[in-house]
Design a protein around this motif. Sequence first.
Motif, PDB file in Angstrom:
ATOM      1  N   GLY A 182       0.818  -1.213   0.000  1.00  0.00           N
ATOM      2  CA  GLY A 182       0.000   0.000   0.000  1.00  0.00           C
ATOM      3  C   GLY A 182       0.847   1.256   0.000  1.00  0.00           C
ATOM      4  O   GLY A 182       0.593   2.201  -0.760  1.00  0.00           O
ATOM      5  N   TYR A 183       1.881   1.267   0.852  1.00  0.00           N
ATOM      6  CA  TYR A 183       2.769   2.434   0.906  1.00  0.00           C
ATOM      7  C   TYR A 183       3.431   2.678  -0.453  1.00  0.00           C
ATOM      8  O   TYR A 183       3.532   3.817  -0.916  1.00  0.00           O
ATOM      9  N   TYR A 184       3.903   1.596  -1.041  1.00  0.00           N
ATOM     10  CA  TYR A 184       4.597   1.720  -2.326  1.00  0.00           C
ATOM     11  C   TYR A 184       3.678   2.328  -3.388  1.00  0.00           C
ATOM     12  O   TYR A 184       4.065   3.239  -4.123  1.00  0.00           O
ATOM     13  N   GLU A 185       2.461   1.818  -3.473  1.00  0.00           N
ATOM     14  CA  GLU A 185       1.509   2.312  -4.473  1.00  0.00           C
ATOM     15  C   GLU A 185       1.171   3.780  -4.210  1.00  0.00           C
ATOM     16  O   GLU A 185       1.122   4.599  -5.137  1.00  0.00           O
ATOM     17  N   ILE A 186       0.933   4.107  -2.954  1.00  0.00           N
ATOM     18  CA  ILE A 186       0.557   5.482  -2.603  1.00  0.00           C
ATOM     19  C   ILE A 186       1.710   6.441  -2.858  1.00  0.00           C
ATOM     20  O   ILE A 186       1.542   7.507  -3.467  1.00  0.00           O
ATOM     21  N   LEU A 187       2.893   6.070  -2.401  1.00  0.00           N
ATOM     22  CA  LEU A 187       4.059   6.930  -2.557  1.00  0.00           C
ATOM     23  C   LEU A 187       4.348   7.195  -4.033  1.00  0.00           C
ATOM     24  O   LEU A 187       4.545   8.348  -4.457  1.00  0.00           O
ATOM     25  N   THR A 188       4.360   6.142  -4.835  1.00  0.00           N
ATOM     26  CA  THR A 188       4.657   6.288  -6.258  1.00  0.00           C
ATOM     27  C   THR A 188       3.644   7.199  -6.935  1.00  0.00           C
ATOM     28  O   THR A 188       4.005   8.082  -7.730  1.00  0.00           O
ATOM     29  N   ALA A 189       2.367   7.015  -6.622  1.00  0.00           N
ATOM     30  CA  ALA A 189       1.314   7.835  -7.245  1.00  0.00           C
ATOM     31  C   ALA A 189       1.426   9.298  -6.819  1.00  0.00           C
ATOM     32  O   ALA A 189       1.358  10.210  -7.659  1.00  0.00           O
ATOM     33  N   LEU A 190       1.622   9.538  -5.524  1.00  0.00           N
ATOM     34  CA  LEU A 190       1.678  10.918  -5.039  1.00  0.00           C
ATOM     35  C   LEU A 190       2.895  11.663  -5.571  1.00  0.00           C
ATOM     36  O   LEU A 190       2.818  12.854  -5.891  1.00  0.00           O
ATOM     37  N   VAL A 191       4.014  10.987  -5.659  1.00  0.00           N
ATOM     38  CA  VAL A 191       5.211  11.628  -6.197  1.00  0.00           C
ATOM     39  C   VAL A 191       4.968  12.056  -7.643  1.00  0.00           C
ATOM     40  O   VAL A 191       5.325  13.167  -8.047  1.00  0.00           O
ATOM     41  N   LYS A 192       4.338  11.203  -8.420  1.00  0.00           N
ATOM     42  CA  LYS A 192       4.035  11.564  -9.809  1.00  0.00           C
ATOM     43  C   LYS A 192       3.056  12.725  -9.874  1.00  0.00           C
ATOM     44  O   LYS A 192       3.222  13.649 -10.679  1.00  0.00           O
ATOM     45  N   LEU A 193       2.036  12.692  -9.033  1.00  0.00           N
ATOM     46  CA  LEU A 193       1.044  13.767  -9.033  1.00  0.00           C
ATOM     47  C   LEU A 193       1.654  15.109  -8.663  1.00  0.00           C
ATOM     48  O   LEU A 193       1.215  16.160  -9.137  1.00  0.00           O
ATOM     49  N   LEU A 194       2.686  15.075  -7.819  1.00  0.00           N
ATOM     50  CA  LEU A 194       3.318  16.325  -7.380  1.00  0.00           C
ATOM     51  C   LEU A 194       4.487  16.767  -8.260  1.00  0.00           C
ATOM     52  O   LEU A 194       5.003  17.870  -8.074  1.00  0.00           O
ATOM     53  N   THR A 195       4.883  15.941  -9.202  1.00  0.00           N
ATOM     54  CA  THR A 195       6.051  16.262 -10.025  1.00  0.00           C
ATOM     55  C   THR A 195       5.931  17.602 -10.748  1.00  0.00           C
ATOM     56  O   THR A 195       6.898  18.379 -10.749  1.00  0.00           O
TER      57      THR A 195
ATOM     58  N   VAL B 157      11.539  10.878 -12.453  1.00  0.00           N
ATOM     59  CA  VAL B 157      10.086  10.719 -12.439  1.00  0.00           C
ATOM     60  C   VAL B 157       9.462  11.505 -13.589  1.00  0.00           C
ATOM     61  O   VAL B 157       8.346  11.214 -14.024  1.00  0.00           O
ATOM     62  N   GLN B 158      10.193  12.493 -14.111  1.00  0.00           N
ATOM     63  CA  GLN B 158       9.695  13.284 -15.238  1.00  0.00           C
ATOM     64  C   GLN B 158       9.599  12.457 -16.518  1.00  0.00           C
ATOM     65  O   GLN B 158       9.000  12.905 -17.502  1.00  0.00           O
ATOM     66  N   LEU B 159      10.192  11.293 -16.505  1.00  0.00           N
ATOM     67  CA  LEU B 159      10.139  10.398 -17.668  1.00  0.00           C
ATOM     68  C   LEU B 159       9.092   9.305 -17.471  1.00  0.00           C
ATOM     69  O   LEU B 159       9.179   8.237 -18.081  1.00  0.00           O
TER      70      LEU B 159
END
Length: 918
Positions: free
Chosen positions: A743-756, A778-780
């Motif tokens: 769960g942490y992995y999925e949430i962290l990955t998604a939020l980082v992309k959303l905030l990029t 992450v920009q790629l």
Amino acid sequence: MDYKDTLLMPKTAFPMRGNLPNKEPKRQEYWDDTNLYEKVQERTKGRPLFILHDGPPYANGDLHIGHALNKILKDFITRYRSMSGYHAPYIPGWDTHGLPIETALTKNKKIKRKEMSIAEFRQKCAEYALGQIDSQRKQFKQLGVRGDWDNPYVTLTKDYEAAQIKVFGEMAKKGYIYKGLKPVYWSPSSESALAEAEIEYKDKRSPSIYVAFEVTDGKGLLDGGEKFIIWTTTPWTIPANLGISLHPELQYVVVKAHGEKYILAEELLASVTEELGWDSPEVVKTFTGKEADKVVARHPFYDRDSLVMLGEHVTTDAGTGCVHTAPGHGEDDFAVSRSYGIEPLSPVDDKGVFTAEAPGFEGLFYDTANKNITEKLEEVEALLKLSFITHSYPHDWRTKKPTIFRATSQWFASIKDFRQDILDEINRINWYPSWGETRLYNMVRDREDWCISRQRAWGVPIPVFYGEDQTPILTDETISHVSDLFREHGSNIWFEREAKDLLPEGFTSEHSPNGEFTKEMDIMDVWFDSGSSHEAVLTQREDHRRPADVYLEGSDQYRGWFNSSLSTAVAVTGKAPYENIISHGFALDGEGRKMSKSIGNVIVPSKVQKQLGADILRLWVSSVDYQADVRISDDILKQTSEAYRKIRNTFRFMLGNLADFDPARDRVPEAEMEEVDRYMLHRLQQVVKDVRANYEKYEYSPIFHQIHNFCTVDLSSFYLDFAKDVLYIEAKDNHRRRSIQTGYYEILTALVKLLTPIIPHTADELWEHIPGAEEESVQLTDMPEPRQVQQMDELEGKWDHFMQVRDDVLKALEEARNKKVIGKSLEAKVTIVPRDKETKAVLESLSYLQQLLIVSEANVTDSSPEAQAYRYVDVAVEKHPGEKCERCWVASDTVGEDSDHPGLCSRCAAVVKENYAN
């Protein structure tokens, strides 16, 4: 055994402190060294194009907070689009011509303008502008703005100027360009005509005078000797008076007052009586304005006529209803006088100084002459009253000094010939905010012809030749030839060569039988420069197209770049150069005041970047309602920094608990994840959906609040908090632990992309620490897509209800803490009495209720006499009677049962024996 060594505590190299001012420059250097912008473009090549066309900032001076707001907003858009299915190149631009650069050279750099040729001075201007571009480019990059900084568009380049000449030529070909004598905004301080876009309104103290004009020929309506009363706040225009305008349908009266007969609008008799202090004036005659057509009055102090004319522009909002008419100094005056065959008189020169055409005032500056003219009116007994008023008055937006209306021979673009086409396009375009449509529509609807000539040196020349009879020569052949010359040599060639050497070889004209030609020395309005960018950039760059998807600028650009771009594009192509217009407000201080060096409330972007970091400034931009005026101060930035810290620490906690997690090996299939973990993934999907919807609508403050709230409420206050008892305490490969990590992995990955798009420096730093991240940046990557979490249809309602019940329990715990019943919540034993069947079913289905509530024991019963009533449950809180486990800190009756580990509860003893026996 030291039980601390048996705990799986968070471990990460991702630091708690961002240290952004030191880290960001290094990351920006890395982006440059690795050609990250080019890699992003290569990755998205072939996708649908998305073009945000940059409105060029002026190449002069350091960046202010408005620049930062503007460029960061643009960066949000292009970064998001490149991560959401589009190819979104960003070409920054610069506006480089115009008076400020001339002024900077002559005043600041002490360049002696008169000691060099125009071409030499223009070369100095170009060098200065290019130096300013280098400085501003560095500052924009420090804000983390990603773009093709090595290949910007610049309005002084050869290709750009050639394209601009093409736009001018197309408009001329269609008959939209003409030269004429008209009153235009004139800036004595700049010694140049101005467009409406270069005008700003500020308060000015002006004299207010009532003046009498004596009738000399009443045309059978009046006896003669009566006096028309006019009112004006520009006494300096009286020497240029050639008439008096009346409204044809208004009623006018002749009144006896103080031994004279005066003429004014009947509707204004009461107000004028009060102003002039009349005592019971007697009305002796009434007539309509049209009856007085062509009545003749005499100028107060010159021996010439002042003709009575009829005009619809006359109102009764103020004054007398008899309008002083100086056709050389007003649009309405000019128009009504022209209809009577009266040529304009404008007896002031380029510097605003009276010429010999104003006898008695020659050599006086127009504003200084107000006093002299008023004294002259008093001397001839024509002045009825003098007072002073403070009113809104047009000023030159660059010099900040008052302008005048002055009739001069200028080049114009005839907007009225294609005005309806512009209005139709305005109706078709999408506007953010929606009021932008009305604002620009009204501007265009009411706009007269656009004055495009300027009497300056630094700009693109107007490519017109004159024959020996002074007829302007403007043909397809000459325009094409000049455009080619500019493309090869640049526009300076216009000032380096004689007219005959700028014309096509062998060119002849009936207007020059002897083959002699001269050239226009005026330059184009700088708004024509930047307004031609749709031709010079959108149609010239390989990865661009016209129309662009978005133009985004400050709200002042409705009268500026939005307007000039629309006018030139519709003139040339019939279509607007953009599909969407987004405007932002101005940056004010924390109290809502305009920033001013004298007040000391200026926030400088470079200072914020050096003290707090660019990502803090970017996060601030995302947090405000940018479509209105926005506030910024040290305190506001401090609050933004605190929000950043909470988000960063939330991510750091998740990273720390993923230290031993390999997504390829340890990821739990979604269908096998614990319910609470799937529920949190479900909550994440709503965030993803909402955030992406707001990115699509160009609304960023909801994104900031959604992600901030998710981090602080859903995660920090719940998911991250209760999960410690699993992540730290259970064995490494425990299913519940791996489920939470998934769960942490999925949430962290998604939020980082959303905030990029918003905080790219921090997002890239985070990406380097996320386990299993393969891309170098992450920009790629692409934005997460909202999806349906498995088996959530029946579980969503259950867990939503639990979160409401949890609120009740948290209130009970807080009250018990205030009463000193417990200290930390882990000391508590709670007894919960559901108040309905649904609540009971939910609570009884949860195997780890005490962990979810972060208490040592939680019991669900049908009744408890000590329980306090809340919304969904009654709750009784007591201190747990058991011993505190040395390892997990939970109070438990089982502490001491294991003789090998007497200080541990049975759960911890089992974990230690199984995993740490040696």
